[in-house]
Design an enzyme around this catalytic site. Structure first.
Site, short mmCIF file in Angstrom:
data_model
loop_
_atom_site.label_atom_id
_atom_site.label_comp_id
_atom_site.label_asym_id
_atom_site.label_seq_id
_atom_site.Cartn_x
_atom_site.Cartn_y
_atom_site.Cartn_z
N LYS A 127 75.35 29.78 43.63
CA LYS A 127 76.27 29.81 42.13
C LYS A 127 76.73 28.37 42.06
O LYS A 127 77.26 27.99 43.08
CB LYS A 127 77.27 31.10 42.26
CG LYS A 127 78.15 31.06 40.95
CD LYS A 127 79.12 32.20 41.11
CE LYS A 127 79.81 32.31 39.85
NZ LYS A 127 81.01 33.44 39.93
N SER A 174 80.51 36.27 36.19
CA SER A 174 79.97 34.82 35.81
C SER A 174 78.81 34.33 36.94
O SER A 174 78.43 33.18 36.83
CB SER A 174 81.11 33.86 36.35
OG SER A 174 81.54 34.11 37.75
N SER A 228 82.76 39.10 38.85
CA SER A 228 81.82 38.18 38.56
C SER A 228 80.57 38.07 39.31
O SER A 228 79.61 37.44 38.98
CB SER A 228 82.31 36.72 38.72
OG SER A 228 83.06 36.50 37.64
#
Lengths: 548, 548
Positions: B136, B213, B237
């Site tokens: 990420k 996210s 997330s």
């Protein structure tokens, strides 16, 4: 007709009167039989006074493992043990003013129940069966107040409905609670003084402070009015009093022991966390306590406790020890320097690998922790002290002038702290490059404060030897080394001073006034290394072979 | 002559152009060969497209344990494996816009070095030898930017000098890094959209969002453009994207995996802590990853990591599972209700003890966490977004209007939270009174969001199914259960709604638009129970026996 609001002094007087009525009269030494205030060192006074029976002396001089074994072996009952400590604690209090709440009757009833249970079932209720344990006056005990030295808390509430999680666990394991011990206002001063109970002095030299904030505990335990007790530490509050009274103690990493249900002077503060740990007379006692608490699996009862079992430690044959004799900001006074040398010499002589630890960022870490303490603008402290109009001790002035900072500022401090603790960890690891065996240091040994106790009311407001390890959240132990001696610890020639604070401490050092004060040191391990810290203290303590 | 300051769109365009130039041309599918935007479900498109060789398909369809075994057995080289994933990730990106930074060349060089090392020494460098892992775009990677979807971070800094601690550890264990994946602005939106890279869609139905996210991760992994990746979670997330893509994932308790050196959208926030964990295609993969990270002893490198080893778990023969089908605030939509029923029926049929979990305080916990996120008044987010004048997504409006509250207010929220997490723990323990074996529940199973994916741009702003477990800091796993089906999950008669938000979600539910969306659930264990959570997910997953 208007009812006049009581003054803070009136509220406090009422509270003290209620407490004093609970002392058992025949245990109080008549005033004229007490040592005069001229007698400074009262360490041995109680056992020599004749006011305790020989059995009471035998019980109260024992370590907890002996007490527990004797109860189990039916040599002593819990009632006998509890009464002996209640009696001795009463006299200790007369000597140093170390107690806040007392509840001897509840304790004796509880002890009798435990004795009965044992008689009837042949089973102890747990590993602490029948043992009196003293508590710093921030642990809520069902049926008792928790005042934190704040007048507004005298009767607010008058009693708590529930035990703190730690208290509940200790009780379930068989402990007997019989009193709580004095603290400074909101527990945020380095001396245990407040407008309710007054000041607790040091039994090694009553013109010296017991320290703070667990000063009542340390003074009481040193006088063997308690076989062991629990204090708390957010900037040095276990370590400073333990060092001023030459006790053994543990300041653990947060999460090792349960903290829920302890009353806080700064409730909601989490940028740095208060921890609790034992103060006692022997390392075996501390170990027994720690293992008992951790084996109770407190993580099932305190949401902030961490599931790390009590582990068996195998120390390397020789330790890698870093010594920090001086933090570069305040130079320790002669008795403390001598204590460091005693330890360093003993370690070297025994073949341990001793390196120097040059502290980095200690000053900044101690500035950051102060900023955390004050980050709510002292709102809570002011609210509670202003409620009764109690006057403000000079030590508490920073809370009066503090600013309730915006959270965006707090985040910056926290982010800076996150970097500094990573840097410290990397430095610790990097010592592998300079040790003989290529492994990092096992511990740092250093002073707890620059002095061996301070004259009452005259603590120099510097906790930079302890507070960095609250920010770092390392596991730390305290061990006794020696006592200040006016002949051995003469004031030497003044060297260049680091700064104004350093110069002031230097100027104020008085070998005569400090005579007899304790010189203990701290041994610092990594996070969550309480087992190893205890084992390492055993090694060091055996080498220096000191007891008061 | 004044130099015109570039607009945020110009800065972003420059960044994207630089990134796009790094794709390897021959791996890009010509635009006219890509599926049209009318094609919603692209899950199987890549392997059927003919653009990957059969070996590339074999490699990229493999789980990480197979990949590692084949590299070790010299069946595949790390270069082959890395190239296969770079190739597939390129196409995945063309399908769902899932990537941010790419660095395929660095990866192939690294893979070649690992192959050479293995050839020369006969030794792998570690348990992840040669394995590509996606990250990420909040993990700092040496030599790369970390933009967090904020235009001001495109070239600020242009590259980081150092790996995040987790990245460093994975690299030392042999991992190959080749790309980073898309996130929302500051990682604080439930969809992975921003003004640099745009929006990442869902390969199960591209009219649905990938979630946020960690949406880039989830979308990429679902398309097997990565064998496994690492996301982060502070309110849902990891879990929301993993559930929207029907992946397995772990949101650990803070302290289990290192977080130092990850860039934060809310730096310095500690009232609730961001954690990171793996997203993948199999539970064995997650377990292998978790064990590898924990066995690297990250507590020696991240001051906030906690020394809990990776433990072997023995599950009881039958589990005590609490099911929370509905949090009482937002009623889950039909596909999610069906997923809960599938799991509940399977557990009951297999003889596990299933009880109902009526959530208490979830709403308050989710309010408190929102207050924590906004407690700096959005100062940091505003500063960074205003720096380039990028326009504000509706999801980020709360940060525009937030108040930088005084710390005294934060302390009150934190104190309230401390009470609520204790209460939750006590309730968990209290289930012992209603289970058949008299032991507390092992886990709670419940929805992750009320819906099986949301149409792009239309996430209903409610993370109350996930965020309470960030406040509680419990260990949570995500497991796939089924996919939304317009025939099975018809819109049923509207019942009374709990509130306006609930009514709106009900009104907006469209079985046609949601068709194919993933319906995964979360399994919640106590704190620091990642091992047990994985084992429990194995039990449940074997019972329901589902794969996409």
């Amino acid at each position: 007709m208007t009812i006049k609001k009581p003054t803070y002094a009136e509220i406090a007087a009422k509270k003290v009167k209620q407490r004093d009525a609970k002392f058992i009269k025949e245990w109080l030494v008549p005033d004229d039989k007490l040592p005069s205030s001229e007698v400074k060192d009262v360490l041995k006074w109680i056992q020599k006074s004749g006011f305790l029976s020989s059995k009471e002396i035998e019980i109260t001089q024992s370590n907890i493992t002996t007490i527990l074994a004797n109860i189990k072996a039916r040599e002593w009952t819990s009632v006998e043990v509890t009464a002996a400590f209640c009696h001795r604690a009463t006299i200790a209090h007369q000597l140093t003013n170390c107690l806040s709440e007392i509840f001897f009757e509840d304790a004796l009833i509880r002890a009798a129940e435990l004795d009965k249970h044992y008689e009837e079932t042949g089973q102890t209720v747990g590993p602490l069966h029948g043992l009196p344990i003293s508590l710093k006056d921030n642990f809520n005990v069902k049926g008792q107040a928790t005042t934190l030295g704040i007048v507004n808390f005298c009767f607010n509430p008058e009693k708590f409905d529930e035990d703190a999680v730690l208290v509940k666990i200790l009780r379930e394991k068989g402990a007997v609670f019989y009193l709580k011990t004095n603290v400074p206002v909101a527990m945020m001063m380095p001396e245990s003084n407040n407008h309710i109970w007054g000041n607790t002095t040091n039994p090694l030299n009553r013109s010296l402070s017991s320290g703070g904030s667990s000063g009542g505990e340390a003074s009481l335990i040193k006088l063997r009015g308690s076989p062991m007790g629990v204090g708390s530490d957010i900037g040095g509050s276990i370590r400073i009093p333990a060092s001023f009274q030459n006790l053994y103690a543990i300041k653990p990493t947060f999460g090792r022991f349960p903290t829920y249900g302890a009353r806080s002077g700064l409730p909601g503060l989490e940028s740095v966390n208060s921890v609790n740990g034992p103060l006692g007379n022997s390392l075996d006692d501390l170990e027994y306590y720690c293992r008992t608490v951790v084996e109770s699996e407190p993580w099932f009862h305190d949401a902030k406790c961490i599931e790390i079992p009590w582990r068996k430690v195998e120390l390397p044959g020789k330790l890698n020890i870093a010594i920090c004799a001086d933090d570069g900001f305040i130079r320790p006074t002669p008795p403390i320097r001598r204590a460091v040398k005693i330890v360093e010499d003993a370690l070297r002589e025994d073949g341990h690998d001793v390196i120097e630890w040059v502290p980095e960022d200690h000053l900044r870490l101690s500035q950051i922790i102060s900023a955390f303490f004050l980050s709510d603008g002292g709102v809570h402290v002011k609210q509670e002290t202003e409620a009764t109009g109690e006057s403000i001790f000079p030590y508490m002035k920073p809370y009066e002038n503090a600013v309730d900072i915006p959270v965006s500022e707090l985040w910056k401090l926290q982010a800076e702290r996150t970097h500094l603790i990573k840097k410290y960890l990397d430095r610790w690891n990097a010592t592998a490059a300079i040790t003989k065996n290529g492994k990092p240091i096992d511990a740092i040994i250093m002073p707890v404060t620059p002095f061996a106790g301070n004259p009452n009311g005259k603590f120099h407001d510097y906790v930079g030897y302890t507070s960095p390890f609250n920010v770092l959240d390392y596991s730390v132990g305290i061990f006794p080394v020696t006592r200040a001696d006016k002949d051995l610890d003469a004031k030497d020639e003044q060297s260049t001073n680091y700064n104004e604070s350093d110069r002031k401490i230097w100027d104020d050092y008085n070998p005569e006034a400090n005579h007899g004060g304790a010189a203990a040191l701290q041994l610092i391990g990594r996070k969550f290394q309480e087992e190893k810290v205890i084992e390492m203290m055993k090694v060091v303590s055996q080498l220096i072979n000191y007891s008061d």
